[in-house]
Scaffold this motif. Sequence first.
Motif, PDB file in Angstrom:
ATOM      1  N   ASP A 150     -13.408  38.436  42.058  1.00 60.05           N
ATOM      2  CA  ASP A 150     -14.216  39.526  42.609  1.00 60.05           C
ATOM      3  C   ASP A 150     -15.085  39.050  43.769  1.00 60.05           C
ATOM      4  OD1 ASP A 150     -13.239  41.499  40.933  1.00 60.05           O
ATOM      5  OD2 ASP A 150     -14.764  41.172  39.403  1.00 60.05           O
ATOM      6  N   SER A 151     -15.117  37.745  44.005  1.00 60.34           N
ATOM      7  CA  SER A 151     -15.866  37.208  45.147  1.00 60.34           C
ATOM      8  C   SER A 151     -15.259  37.723  46.441  1.00 60.34           C
ATOM      9  CB  SER A 151     -15.817  35.675  45.173  1.00 60.34           C
ATOM     10  OG  SER A 151     -16.490  35.133  44.075  1.00 60.34           O
ATOM     11  N   GLY A 152     -16.096  37.936  47.442  1.00 56.34           N
ATOM     12  CA  GLY A 152     -15.615  38.394  48.741  1.00 56.34           C
ATOM     13  C   GLY A 152     -16.712  39.123  49.476  1.00 56.34           C
ATOM     14  N   VAL A 153     -16.369  39.694  50.610  1.00 57.64           N
ATOM     15  CA  VAL A 153     -17.324  40.464  51.406  1.00 57.64           C
ATOM     16  C   VAL A 153     -17.057  41.941  51.157  1.00 57.64           C
ATOM     17  CG1 VAL A 153     -18.228  40.933  53.703  1.00 57.64           C
ATOM     18  CG2 VAL A 153     -17.414  38.639  53.142  1.00 57.64           C
ATOM     19  N   TYR A 154     -18.110  42.657  50.774  1.00 61.63           N
ATOM     20  CA  TYR A 154     -18.025  44.092  50.497  1.00 61.63           C
ATOM     21  C   TYR A 154     -18.685  44.853  51.642  1.00 61.63           C
ATOM     22  CZ  TYR A 154     -16.331  43.042  45.849  1.00 61.63           C
ATOM     23  OH  TYR A 154     -15.556  42.607  44.795  1.00 61.63           O
ATOM     24  N   TYR A 155     -17.946  45.814  52.183  1.00 64.98           N
ATOM     25  CA  TYR A 155     -18.386  46.572  53.355  1.00 64.98           C
ATOM     26  C   TYR A 155     -18.625  48.031  52.987  1.00 64.98           C
ATOM     27  CZ  TYR A 155     -16.371  42.612  55.844  1.00 64.98           C
ATOM     28  OH  TYR A 155     -16.064  41.362  56.292  1.00 64.98           O
ATOM     29  N   CYS A 156     -19.670  48.618  53.592  1.00 57.87           N
ATOM     30  CA  CYS A 156     -19.879  50.069  53.507  1.00 57.87           C
ATOM     31  C   CYS A 156     -19.339  50.672  54.790  1.00 57.87           C
ATOM     32  CB  CYS A 156     -21.367  50.402  53.399  1.00 57.87           C
ATOM     33  SG  CYS A 156     -22.089  49.948  51.827  1.00 57.87           S
ATOM     34  N   THR A 157     -18.727  51.832  54.666  1.00 57.32           N
ATOM     35  CA  THR A 157     -18.159  52.473  55.844  1.00 57.32           C
ATOM     36  C   THR A 157     -18.190  53.991  55.693  1.00 57.32           C
ATOM     37  OG1 THR A 157     -16.229  52.578  57.291  1.00 57.32           O
ATOM     38  CG2 THR A 157     -15.797  52.365  54.954  1.00 57.32           C
ATOM     39  N   ASP A 158     -18.265  54.680  56.830  1.00 61.52           N
ATOM     40  CA  ASP A 158     -17.985  56.108  56.846  1.00 61.52           C
ATOM     41  C   ASP A 158     -16.700  56.242  57.653  1.00 61.52           C
ATOM     42  OD1 ASP A 158     -18.786  55.727  59.463  1.00 61.52           O
ATOM     43  OD2 ASP A 158     -20.393  57.201  59.431  1.00 61.52           O
ATOM     44  N   SER A 159     -16.453  57.363  58.240  1.00 61.70           N
ATOM     45  CA  SER A 159     -15.193  57.539  58.971  1.00 61.70           C
ATOM     46  C   SER A 159     -15.120  56.723  60.254  1.00 61.70           C
ATOM     47  CB  SER A 159     -15.009  59.018  59.316  1.00 61.70           C
ATOM     48  OG  SER A 159     -15.025  59.773  58.142  1.00 61.70           O
ATOM     49  N   TYR A 160     -16.281  56.359  60.829  1.00 64.27           N
ATOM     50  CA  TYR A 160     -16.280  55.735  62.156  1.00 64.27           C
ATOM     51  C   TYR A 160     -16.926  54.352  62.197  1.00 64.27           C
ATOM     52  CZ  TYR A 160     -15.600  60.663  63.114  1.00 64.27           C
ATOM     53  OH  TYR A 160     -15.140  61.944  63.088  1.00 64.27           O
ATOM     54  N   ARG A 161     -17.863  54.084  61.318  1.00 60.96           N
ATOM     55  CA  ARG A 161     -18.655  52.857  61.396  1.00 60.96           C
ATOM     56  C   ARG A 161     -18.449  52.001  60.155  1.00 60.96           C
ATOM     57  NH1 ARG A 161     -20.776  56.893  63.846  1.00 60.96           N
ATOM     58  NH2 ARG A 161     -21.088  58.006  61.925  1.00 60.96           N
TER      59      ARG A 161
ATOM     60  N   THR B  56     -20.275  48.395  58.229  1.00 61.64           N
ATOM     61  CA  THR B  56     -21.411  47.469  58.238  1.00 61.64           C
ATOM     62  C   THR B  56     -20.918  46.031  58.376  1.00 61.64           C
ATOM     63  OG1 THR B  56     -21.334  47.245  55.850  1.00 61.64           O
ATOM     64  CG2 THR B  56     -22.762  48.969  56.740  1.00 61.64           C
ATOM     65  N   SER B  57     -21.876  45.121  58.500  1.00 55.52           N
ATOM     66  CA  SER B  57     -21.520  43.699  58.586  1.00 55.52           C
ATOM     67  C   SER B  57     -21.158  43.133  57.223  1.00 55.52           C
ATOM     68  CB  SER B  57     -22.669  42.897  59.198  1.00 55.52           C
ATOM     69  OG  SER B  57     -23.845  43.108  58.455  1.00 55.52           O
ATOM     70  N   GLY B  58     -21.492  43.815  56.150  1.00 57.33           N
ATOM     71  CA  GLY B  58     -21.029  43.430  54.821  1.00 57.33           C
ATOM     72  C   GLY B  58     -22.020  42.606  54.026  1.00 57.33           C
ATOM     73  N   THR B  59     -21.761  42.546  52.716  1.00 56.73           N
ATOM     74  CA  THR B  59     -22.528  41.744  51.768  1.00 56.73           C
ATOM     75  C   THR B  59     -21.571  40.780  51.101  1.00 56.73           C
ATOM     76  OG1 THR B  59     -24.120  43.522  51.324  1.00 56.73           O
ATOM     77  CG2 THR B  59     -23.930  41.800  49.667  1.00 56.73           C
ATOM     78  N   LEU B  60     -21.880  39.491  51.177  1.00 55.15           N
ATOM     79  CA  LEU B  60     -21.040  38.478  50.537  1.00 55.15           C
ATOM     80  C   LEU B  60     -21.403  38.415  49.059  1.00 55.15           C
ATOM     81  CD1 LEU B  60     -19.055  36.083  50.539  1.00 55.15           C
ATOM     82  CD2 LEU B  60     -20.986  34.621  51.132  1.00 55.15           C
ATOM     83  N   LEU B  61     -20.402  38.575  48.200  1.00 56.62           N
ATOM     84  CA  LEU B  61     -20.587  38.443  46.756  1.00 56.62           C
ATOM     85  C   LEU B  61     -19.893  37.169  46.315  1.00 56.62           C
ATOM     86  CD1 LEU B  61     -21.413  39.483  43.936  1.00 56.62           C
ATOM     87  CD2 LEU B  61     -19.288  40.796  43.918  1.00 56.62           C
ATOM     88  N   GLN B  62     -20.662  36.248  45.756  1.00 54.79           N
ATOM     89  CA  GLN B  62     -20.114  34.974  45.276  1.00 54.79           C
ATOM     90  C   GLN B  62     -20.215  34.977  43.752  1.00 54.79           C
ATOM     91  OE1 GLN B  62     -18.830  32.357  47.271  1.00 54.79           O
ATOM     92  NE2 GLN B  62     -18.113  31.674  45.298  1.00 54.79           N
ATOM     93  N   VAL B  63     -19.074  34.948  43.075  1.00 54.35           N
ATOM     94  CA  VAL B  63     -19.044  34.981  41.615  1.00 54.35           C
ATOM     95  C   VAL B  63     -18.708  33.592  41.104  1.00 54.35           C
ATOM     96  CG1 VAL B  63     -18.007  36.061  39.585  1.00 54.35           C
ATOM     97  CG2 VAL B  63     -18.281  37.379  41.683  1.00 54.35           C
TER      98      VAL B  63
END
Length: 150
Positions: free
Chosen positions: A88-99, A101-108
């Motif tokens: 489950d480790s990785g970078v999680y991004y929030c997005t809408d239809s056009y934009r 984010t730079s993301g949040t790194l999750l380290q498990v």
Amino acid sequence: QGDLSCQINQKQLMIVAVVNEKVKISCEYSCHLKPQPGKQTSSPANPVKFTVRLYKDYQNQTVKSLSRQAVEPHLNVAWEKRVKHTGDSGVYYCTDSYRTTSGTLLQVKHAVYVKTSFTLQYILGTICIILALYSVTATLVVLIKRKVSV
């Protein structure tokens, strides 16, 4: 009616978690109307449908999603995720239809418990006792010599 100007942000840069722990990945989404030039009053706008998604590692596989309808969308969402394994480790991004984010790194990581050996504790305890006895003995010797020489 004016145009919508929207922003999407993630404030967390990194989250470190242990397997089977719940984490919260936050996302902020907000829009405001930009009035058209030359108009003193803004006419009421029609509600706009919007969707905010959370996805992992630039894969188009949505982890979580939320859809709403509003005139000027403002959304603060903290998605909860139970991490089940280190995959489950990785970078999680929030997005809408056009934009996006730079993301949040999750380290498990796996929980690690290191048991100290009784042998090491015994050796360290013995060394401390020997040093304490040596210190007391040396102090007594110094005090006796001073008393004898006076």
